[in-house]
Design a protein around this motif. Structure first.
Motif, PDB file in Angstrom:
ATOM      1  N   PHE A   1      -1.073  -6.936   5.010  1.00 25.90           N
ATOM      2  CA  PHE A   1      -1.034  -5.596   4.442  1.00 25.90           C
ATOM      3  C   PHE A   1       0.265  -4.927   4.885  1.00 25.90           C
ATOM      4  O   PHE A   1       0.661  -5.053   6.051  1.00 25.90           O
ATOM      5  CB  PHE A   1      -2.237  -4.777   4.909  1.00 25.90           C
TER       6      PHE A   1
ATOM      7  N   GLN B   1       0.810  -1.208   0.000  1.00 21.62           N
ATOM      8  CA  GLN B   1       0.000   0.000   0.000  1.00 21.62           C
ATOM      9  C   GLN B   1       0.849   1.266   0.000  1.00 21.62           C
ATOM     10  O   GLN B   1       1.567   1.548   0.959  1.00 21.62           O
ATOM     11  CB  GLN B   1      -0.921   0.006   1.227  1.00 21.62           C
TER      12      GLN B   1
ATOM     13  N   SER C   1      -3.010   0.630  -4.019  1.00 23.87           N
ATOM     14  CA  SER C   1      -2.853  -0.665  -3.358  1.00 23.87           C
ATOM     15  C   SER C   1      -2.560  -1.719  -4.420  1.00 23.87           C
ATOM     16  O   SER C   1      -3.147  -1.693  -5.505  1.00 23.87           O
ATOM     17  CB  SER C   1      -4.127  -1.051  -2.593  1.00 23.87           C
TER      18      SER C   1
ATOM     19  N   LYS D   1      -2.496   4.599   4.510  1.00 22.59           N
ATOM     20  CA  LYS D   1      -3.043   3.330   4.031  1.00 22.59           C
ATOM     21  C   LYS D   1      -2.575   2.129   4.858  1.00 22.59           C
ATOM     22  O   LYS D   1      -3.167   1.055   4.775  1.00 22.59           O
ATOM     23  CB  LYS D   1      -2.649   3.108   2.561  1.00 22.59           C
TER      24      LYS D   1
END
Length: 485
Positions: free
Chosen positions: A252, A86, A91, A361
């Motif tokens: 992530f 990200q 993304s 993010k």
């Protein structure tokens, strides 16, 4: 769509271009948390997508009880998972397929057999800073730790990572096989040296001759690794579902990634230089830069933010006081005692650190940065204090950082909210922090954390002054005073 080998071709994200059925494990890895899966595994995935390194797939090895649940989750989706890189404005999700299996904890014979397999050429570790049994008072491995001592008494059925590695090396030596390379990927200064001492001294408890053989023949390259990788929560699982993938264990992370590694792999290695790994003869300057500027910076951000009830790291960076505190301590006290790094501008590196921490993010939490201070502070902050004191330089900002950590460990924020335990040694830290309110040496006197540094009046005096101000005036007012506002 549920993530599995059967659904790979139909997933709405990037997937491996290599045939996973043709992969052969060449790496046994301990500690398959989010960082490893977003870092080492990503580099290997990139290399395999180039058509190389297919004999260096990863076989995971569980040790801790929590590894059992992680293994079951990944096994249910054929050891596949999604990494979502990200940037602030984009993304990039991708399925990673380099893991071929994951051995469960509690089965040392199976793990030792994998370590003894001739195909295993690298054993890698991301077991966190606290997993190396380092005694802060000596700075060295503690062979008397109960878990290590138990492996010394029962080397055939070890329960620690180091006991397992020793057993695997013993089996290889007995079989006439060359040793594997042990590659540490944790945020510890001289991590290869630290790992070497842990393995050698664990072996020495049960087999001094084997210990000498390991010291003479096994390679432990040092490494510097970097990528901000938050913990996975329901938030991230929901986000991956919105993309169209049912993944119970997504990762992530930021889009930045770095790996600097000493090129010492007698048993062979994948050609990771083709996908961005920087191989150098000495990683020391790079790791000190990263540990002191980035990891130390995380601590500088974390504790004032935690005390002011700030949840996310990017929100901390949006707070003018926190951002200015980070900038002043880094520029005035941290960066001036970081040695030069080849082809690197330290101020430009710090600017990149600030940019990364401000990325909205990522969803990295202040609580994660506050975690495990008893293991992190002796590696990320206290050495900088010691270096400045040795050079006769002031430590006002670092003394305030230490006072903020102490105040945080007292267990409540400035608003009175209770801070849930956030350190393996939380009860002791809380007792010491509360006692320090009237006796600052109750905190600085923790020799296993501060060593001799905590006894130096040049840190003790400003620490006591800042701690008293934090209790009397609160975090925001204290930061304003430090910043001259």
């Amino acid at each position: 769509m549920k993530l599995s080998d059967a659904t790979l071709a139909d997933l709405p994200v990037a997937v491996p271009s290599y045939d996973r059925r043709a992969l052969r494990p060449g790496i046994v890895h301990f500690g398959l948390g989010n960082f490893h899966r977003a870092h080492q595994a990503v580099y290997l995935d990139r290399l395999m997508n180039l058509g190389e390194g297919h004999d260096f797939a990863i076989l995971g090895a569980g040790v801790m009880p929590a590894d059992a649940a992680a293994r079951e989750t990944l096994a249910a989706q054929d050891f596949l998972y999604t990494v979502v890189e990200q940037a602030a404005d984009a993304s990039d999700p991708r399925v990673i397929g380099v893991m071929t299996g994951y051995m469960p904890p509690g089965d040392p014979a199976r793990t030792i057999a994998a370590l003894a397999d001739a195909a295993t050429r690298i054993v890698s570790l991301t077991i966190t800073e606290g997993g190396y049994f380092i005694d802060a008072r000596t700075g060295h491995f503690d062979p008397a730790h109960p878990a290590i001592a138990a492996d010394g008494r029962n080397p055939a059925a070890p329960a620690t990572v180091f006991g397992l590695i020793v057993a695997g090396l013993r089996a290889r030596r007995e079989a006439g096989l060359p040793p594997f390379t042990v590659m540490c990927c944790d945020n510890i200064p001289h991590n290869g040296v630290v790992t070497r001492e842990a393995v050698v001294e664990t072996a020495r408890l049960s087999d001094p001759a084997l210990a000498d053989w390991i010291a003479a023949h096994v390679s432990f390259p040092n490494a510097m690794v970097d990528r901000i990788t938050p913990a996975t929560s329901d938030r991230e699982r929901a986000m991956i579902r919105e993309i169209g993938v049912e993944d119970a264990s997504p990762v992530f992370c930021e889009d930045f990634i770095q790996w600097v590694l000493e090129d010492d792999f007698p048993a062979g290695r994948p050609a990771l230089e083709k996908v961005g790994v920087e191989f150098v003869p000495d990683v020391t300057p790079y790791e000190m830069m990263k540990i002191r500027i980035l990891n130390g910076g995380h601590a500088i951000i974390a504790y004032p933010s935690g005390l002011m009830d700030i949840h996310f790291v990017h929100e901390g960076m949006q707070n003018d006081l926190v951002r200015a505190f980070l900038d002043k301590v880094e520029r005035d006290e941290v960066i001036p005692v970081v040695p030069p790094v080849p082809n690197t501008d330290l101020n430009a590196y710090f600017a990149k650190v600030k940019e990364r921490c401000a990325n909205p993010k990522i969803g990295d939490t202040i609580r994660r940065l506050c975690l495990d201070g008893s293991n992190r502070q002796p590696k990320f902050i206290i050495p900088t204090i010691a270096d400045r004191l040795a050079q006769g330089l002031p430590v006002e900002g670092l003394a305030l950082e230490s006072a903020l950590w102490c105040r945080y460990c007292a267990g409540t924020t400035d608003s009175g909210a209770v801070i849930a335990p956030n350190d393996p040694d939380w009860d002791r830290l809380t007792a010491a922090a509360q006692a320090a309110r009237t006796d600052p040496q109750a905190w600085l006197g923790m020799a296993d954390i501060y060593g001799a540094t905590g006894q130096d009046a040049r840190i003790a005096a400003p620490f006591a002054r800042w701690l008293a101000m934090l209790w009397r005036d609160g975090t925001a007012a204290t930061l304003r005073h430090y910043l001259g506002r």
